[in-house]
Design an enzyme around this catalytic site. Structure first.
Site, PDB file in Angstrom:
ATOM      1  N   LYS A  95      81.186 -62.402 -41.622  1.00  0.00           N
ATOM      2  CA  LYS A  95      79.991 -63.190 -40.834  1.00  0.00           C
ATOM      3  C   LYS A  95      80.028 -64.599 -40.851  1.00  0.00           C
ATOM      4  CE  LYS A  95      76.087 -61.701 -39.045  1.00  0.00           C
ATOM      5  NZ  LYS A  95      75.726 -60.523 -38.718  1.00  0.00           N
TER       6      LYS A  95
HETATM    7  N1  GLU Z   1      75.902 -59.619 -34.951  1.00  0.00           N
HETATM    8  C1  GLU Z   1      75.930 -58.411 -34.704  1.00  0.00           C
HETATM    9  C2  GLU Z   1      75.602 -57.445 -35.816  1.00  0.00           C
HETATM   10  O1  GLU Z   1      74.867 -58.176 -36.708  1.00  0.00           O
HETATM   11  C3  GLU Z   1      76.898 -57.837 -33.939  1.00  0.00           C
HETATM   12  C4  GLU Z   1      78.394 -58.156 -34.638  1.00  0.00           C
HETATM   13  C5  GLU Z   1      79.680 -57.830 -33.801  1.00  0.00           C
HETATM   14  O2  GLU Z   1      79.692 -57.486 -32.685  1.00  0.00           O
HETATM   15  O3  GLU Z   1      80.937 -57.943 -34.480  1.00  0.00           O
HETATM   16  O4  GLU Z   1      75.926 -56.390 -36.158  1.00  0.00           O
END
Ligand code: GLU
Length: 430
Positions: A124
């Site tokens: 993240k």
């Molecule tokens: N931000 C989204 C999540 O928390 C998508 C992450 C992604 O597609 O890599 O799942």
């Protein structure tokens, strides 16, 4: 004690109480990890390895602001685990972003990708910034600055960012462009891109669509008639608005929605497609039919299904005590505190946990990445059919485990995820 000193003390006590409600985002994660790891009898060394991230990067991003002054922003990219595939996870722009939150969200991504069984790990990123205070030029400079700083640890086979809270396809377009300056045309470096730059059909709607696929499955196994149900949705950004739209299309009455600016309540059911159009035209829910409520009031409204779809930590113990719904579907990441989760479990309210419920976004990110690598485009029917298959299977796997071990859906989801990641780790390292 003088009157003002007593008032001050009262204020401090209140603040302490409120802080006690606001737990560290890692607290609930560690609690659920330990519970699942013990049930799995996971080796001590694997517990240690999986509880910690592989790598953390904290960068400084200087941006020349419109007023000519230099402002220093802080950004993070935390890579939790990649034994099952490249690191994967979104980038969040928010004033409350800090290291612990990014680490918690990175860890959740490892479990999420394992539950839907796609070949990714978890990461993240985030920048501590209120993006509404920046001009478009400043935002672009900040995004590009961030990409140029994390460039050394990301890549289409290494770590693939995506949108998250307050970031979207425009952010991804800038990131792809910035990466391309050094590495050449690389659409697979980010997902959630605009269609014209190699984005996937169905990606924008994917998280909300996935949320509703899991709600449909949960209603089936718990004997809830979705067509006769009411729902409230907290958060009306990408996840909340599409969750509300697909709930509405499934025949469920969405009676309240809210976002940071406030909310709307109509016991007869809100016409969600018209509300989305209203917001597109006028920028807010103001003027739309229904009673205006505050963002906090949403959890006081009695409904069958509750969908937290904004930020983490909103379902605290005191909210959980009051909730009288039949089902909670976590569109947001980490919305429920550890104590709240225990209260809901005791009350017998099933919770579709974030790492299962909102995994539709990263699943279609996987389809987008695969299309980019193959230089081949899927049609939207294929995307949505495959997403449905993946989400339905994941729900079934988690539900079976929860029944077999008499544990909550959350504990079962953690067990499934940790077991899959642990298996891959043993094969690689031991
Ligand atoms: N931000 C989204 C999540 O928390 C998508 C992450 C992604 O597609 O890599 O799942």
């Amino acid at each position: 004690m003088s009157k003002s000193a007593a008032a001050l003390k009262q204020q401090q006590d209140l603040a302490l109480f409120e802080n006690a409600e606001h737990e560290n985002p890692l607290t609930s994660l560690n609690y659920h990890f330990d519970l699942a790891a013990n049930l799995l009898k996971l080796e001590e060394e694997l517990q240690q390895l999986l509880k910690q991230p592989y790598r953390e990067l904290h960068v400084q991003i200087p941006v020349k602001m419109d007023n000519g002054k230099l402002q220093i922003f802080h950004g993070y990219r935390i890579q939790h685990n990649a034994v099952r595939g490249p690191y994967k996870g979104g980038i969040r722009f928010h004033q409350d972003v800090d290291r612990d939150e990014v680490l918690a969200l990175a860890t959740l991504m490892s479990w999420k990708t394992a539950i839907v069984d796609i070949p990714f790990g978890g990461a993240k990123g985030g920048i501590t910034v209120d993006p509404t205070k920046l001009s478009r030029r400043e935002l672009q400079a900040l995004t590009r600055g961030f990409m140029s700083k994390i460039d050394l640890i990301v890549g289409p086979q290494r770590d693939i960012p995506a949108p998250d809270v307050n970031t979207d396809e425009k952010t991804m377009a800038w990131m792809m462009d910035e990466y391309g300056k050094k590495h050449g045309y690389t659409p697979a470096i980010v997902t959630g891109k605009p269609l014209a730059l190699g984005g996937s059909l169905g990606r924008k709607e994917a998280t909300g669509r996935g949320v509703v696929f899991t709600i449909v499955e949960a209603c089936r196994v718990y004997g809830i008639d979705l067509k006769k149900s009411t729902a409230v949705v907290q958060g009306f950004g990408n996840v909340g608005s599409f969750s509300a739209k697909f709930l509405h299309e499934s025949g469920c009455k969405v009676i309240a929605v809210s976002d940071v600016h406030g909310g709307l309540y109509d016991q007869k059911g809100i016409d969600i497609p018209s509300l989305i159009e209203h917001i597109r035209l006028y920028g807010s829910i103001k003027g739309f039919k229904g009673d205006i409520i505050t963002n906090d009031e949403i959890y006081k409204i009695k409904s069958d299904i509750v969908v937290p779809a904004a930020l983490g930590g909103v379902i605290t113990a005191s909210v959980a005590k009051k909730l009288e719904c039949k089902l909670i579907a976590e569109g947001a990441n980490n919305p429920t505190s550890k104590d709240a989760d225990l209260i809901l479990h005791k009350k017998g309210i099933p919770v579709i946990p974030d790492i299962l419920c909102n995994a539709g976004g990263v699943t279609v990110s996987y389809f987008e990445w695969a299309q980019n690598l193959q230089q081949y485009k899927w049609d939207v029917i294929q995307v949505n059919d495959e997403l449905k298959k993946v989400m339905t299977k994941a729900f079934g796997d988690v539900y079976e485990l929860s029944k077999n071990h008499s544990v909550s859906l959350r504990t079962a989801a953690y067990m499934l995820a940790i077991d899959r990641v642990a298996q891959a780790t043993r094969l690689r390292l031991i």
